[in-house]
Design a protein around this motif. Structure first.
Motif, PDB file in Angstrom:
ATOM      1  N   TRP A 121       0.818  -1.206   0.000  1.00 50.35           N
ATOM      2  CA  TRP A 121       0.000   0.000   0.000  1.00 50.35           C
ATOM      3  C   TRP A 121       0.858   1.265   0.000  1.00 50.35           C
ATOM      4  O   TRP A 121       0.432   2.294  -0.530  1.00 50.35           O
TER       5      TRP A 121
ATOM      6  N   GLU B  29       1.865   2.197  -3.524  1.00 52.69           N
ATOM      7  CA  GLU B  29       0.790   2.715  -4.367  1.00 52.69           C
ATOM      8  C   GLU B  29       0.464   4.179  -4.097  1.00 52.69           C
ATOM      9  O   GLU B  29      -0.197   4.824  -4.892  1.00 52.69           O
ATOM     10  N   ARG B  30       0.910   4.693  -2.952  1.00 50.84           N
ATOM     11  CA  ARG B  30       0.614   6.094  -2.630  1.00 50.84           C
ATOM     12  C   ARG B  30       1.847   6.735  -2.000  1.00 50.84           C
ATOM     13  O   ARG B  30       2.712   6.036  -1.462  1.00 50.84           O
ATOM     14  N   ASP B  31       1.910   8.039  -2.058  1.00 50.22           N
ATOM     15  CA  ASP B  31       3.043   8.779  -1.515  1.00 50.22           C
ATOM     16  C   ASP B  31       2.787   9.054  -0.035  1.00 50.22           C
ATOM     17  O   ASP B  31       1.896   9.846   0.311  1.00 50.22           O
TER      18      ASP B  31
ATOM     19  N   LYS C  70       2.435  12.577   1.597  1.00 52.55           N
ATOM     20  CA  LYS C  70       1.213  13.380   1.497  1.00 52.55           C
ATOM     21  C   LYS C  70       0.165  13.001   2.533  1.00 52.55           C
ATOM     22  O   LYS C  70      -0.905  13.616   2.579  1.00 52.55           O
TER      23      LYS C  70
ATOM     24  N   LYS D 109      -3.135  15.061   3.587  1.00 48.97           N
ATOM     25  CA  LYS D 109      -4.449  14.480   3.289  1.00 48.97           C
ATOM     26  C   LYS D 109      -5.318  14.441   4.536  1.00 48.97           C
ATOM     27  O   LYS D 109      -6.507  14.769   4.497  1.00 48.97           O
TER      28      LYS D 109
END
Length: 338
Positions: free
Chosen positions: A137, A140-142, A145, A149
């Motif tokens: 996971w 798949e995402r930074d 951030k 978020k």
């Protein structure tokens, strides 16, 4: 004519002798100079070698003194030193260590600094030293951030009350500090785990885990990721009614963590300062890092809770790390040998 020849020979001989005397003096001076230079260089080399050795020993002693994960020691030797005497507890602990040695093939352990980051440190050190990559996971995402978020996209402005372990810091700058913590985790994880040579990777780990300010950033990043996962699960339950992992049901069932804010205020903020992770947080830690955490709980020897996995539901492709604890508070790293 004979007298002239004799005079010529005598003069030549005297000239040669005189020349030789001059050359001899020059040679002796040169040899003396070279001998002096050699002696000086040898003394200088010896001095520099001793200086380098002392400096190396000093750095090594300082590094070992600052290391939060110490070099490996013999398991049974450690047990004999730590649990002397004939009290019931000492006997039980020695028996538990002997069981680890005999049945679990654990021959050595690495002691971990006894503070309230102990369990996160022990898990993260093994992930780095084994070269375990980012969980799927995170790929798949930074993760850089995530603070943004949580604060802006999901409106969790209460993260300004986030505390950084022993540094009881709160306020509007919490966002910036969290961002730096996430950067430290991502950068160090990527650098160390991309190092293929095991010895070089071990040296990088020793350097990182001897710098208190750097390693604390890693632990605070892990804590924040735990908070982020709790917020995500809470939103899924409340807004969409989706099923989530059982561990979140256990977490939200506690009066002290019925929602993400209470979880942060009553649990996360104190981790690293006054408390360590409890059993539910260990489940969460293994789940978000996608590793099976096997814990040998020596104070539960001869019970079903002697060996416990966190989480108990895990995928086969997850890597495994192991912990050893005598009291569910401080943790060490067991090392296996066949």
């Amino acid at each position: 004519g004979r007298h002239e020849v004799w005079s010529w020979k005598t003069a030549s001989k005297e000239s040669l002798c005189l020349m030789w005397q001059k050359v001899k003096v020059q040679l002796m001076l040169s040899m003396s100079f070279l001998a002096a230079v050699f002696w000086y260089c040898r003394r200088l080399y010896s001095f520099l070698a001793q200086l380098l050795k002392r400096w190396s020993n000093y750095l090594q002693r300082k590094l070992i003194r600052n290391l939060s994960v110490l070099p490996e020691v013999d398991l049974l030797g450690y047990s004999a030193r730590e649990w002397k005497g004939e009290t019931k507890q000492a006997k039980q602990m020695r028996e538990a260590y002997e069981e680890l040695f005999r049945s679990c093939h654990i021959k050595y352990l690495r002691q971990v600094k006894r503070d309230n980051y102990s369990v996160i440190r022990a898990v993260l050190f093994q992930i780095f030293s084994q070269g375990i990559p980012f969980p799927s996971w995170m790929k798949e995402r930074d993760i850089l951030k995530l603070p943004e978020k949580l604060l802006y996209s999901q409106g969790c402005n209460w993260i300004q009350q986030y505390s950084f372990g022993p540094e009881r810091y709160t306020g509007p700058n919490a966002f910036g500090k969290l961002r730096k913590c996430m950067e430290a985790l991502k950068t160090n994880w990527a650098e160390i785990c991309s190092t293929r040579d095991h010895e070089e990777r071990g040296n990088l780990c020793n350097t990182l885990f001897s710098d208190e300010s750097k390693e604390y950033k890693l632990y605070e990043a892990i804590k924040f990721i735990m908070l982020y996962e709790v917020v995500e699960a809470y939103e899924q339950i409340k807004s969409r009614g989706e099923r989530v992992h059982n561990l979140f049901s256990l977490l939200f069932a506690r009066d002290s963590s019925s929602d993400p804010l209470s979880f942060m205020m009553n649990h996360l903020n104190s981790i690293g300062d006054s408390i360590c992770l409890d059993q539910v947080e260990l489940l969460l830690l293994g789940y978000l890092l996608q590793v099976k955490i096997r814990v040998y709980r020596l104070h539960r020897f001869n019970t079903e809770e002697f060996q416990v996995n966190y989480p108990d539901e895990y995928r086969r492709d997850w890597n495994e790390v192991s912990l050893l604890t005598e009291d569910d508070h401080y943790y060490h790293i067991p090392l296996f040998r066949t």
